[in-house]
Design a protein around this motif. Sequence first.
Motif: not given
Length: 322
Positions: A295-322
């Motif tokens: 579940i990726i909540d509102r106004e969140t930015h995720v990039a370059n990630l493998d997510l399984n069973g994740a809960l990402i809260g609103a307004h989060s910014h999570i990125a992995n350098e690749r």
Amino acid sequence: MKAVVLAGGYATRLWPITRHRPKMFLPVGETTVIDRILAALEADDRIDEVFVSTNERFADDFETHLADSDLEKPVCSVEDTTGEDEKFGVIGALAQLVDREGIADEDLVVVAGDNLISFDLADFVDAFEDFGAPTLAAYDVGSREKATAYGLVDLEGDRVVDFQEKPAEPKSTLVSIACYAFPADAVRFSEYLEGGNNPDEPGWYVQWLQSRRDVHAFTFDGAWFDIGTPESYLEAVAWQLDGESLVADSATVEDSEIGSNVHVMDGAEVRDSVVDGSLVFPEATVEDCEVRESIIDRETHVANLDLNGALIGAHSHIANER
């Protein structure tokens, strides 16, 4: 006849997704959990008022939600609590509501606002009127382990002959869900509480009531989801979508694979990603990710990630350098 929709919880098991929103507003397909219930109660002419029982923390959210709807019957009835540690318990809250709203002499339908049920509530009210007695909805959860979390129902025909709240060793898998109807003379919440009984779960009240008078059960097949965990919420969404995906017209999906039971909401962007069995809330951005059962909540930015069973809260910014 009056109805109460229980919406006073804080849904801590769904945090951070429900930290700042009632879980009853979580989308399930094109609607929300609570709106399915409110629409059914609105359509039943036997019910003339619907009280949405909520807490002070979320009262404004419910007031706004109801004001923005086309519903005429529901009104908010607010508990004097703002946090989990202040809760009265369900029966405590019901006793206060009945007193506050002056409905002690009314037949009462009580439904949990986080229940997703496949039966028509009108059929349940029909059964209640036919029985002329306190009535609960009962469902076979198919697992003794699951049954330990609910009130276990033992029936002779449709009459409840034994009721055990959260038994450690259940003898069957037929449980009571949070859907009840009480004739006016069975609305005895204050009497129950004055006896020093457990105020927390409605099942304890039903057990107390069943030892004093006949209680009947409306059993149903189909689906029922008690939306209290991320897993149960995703299961409810999967049941509603039935293997399909739902992508809002205003969402952007580019160079991506959208699998089954996916809901991408208004203004969300999914680019160069694989998404399966997940929800992407409004204005969220998913880039170069694999997202499964998440579940990726509102106004969140995720990039370059493998997510399984994740809960990402609103307004989060999570990125992995690749």
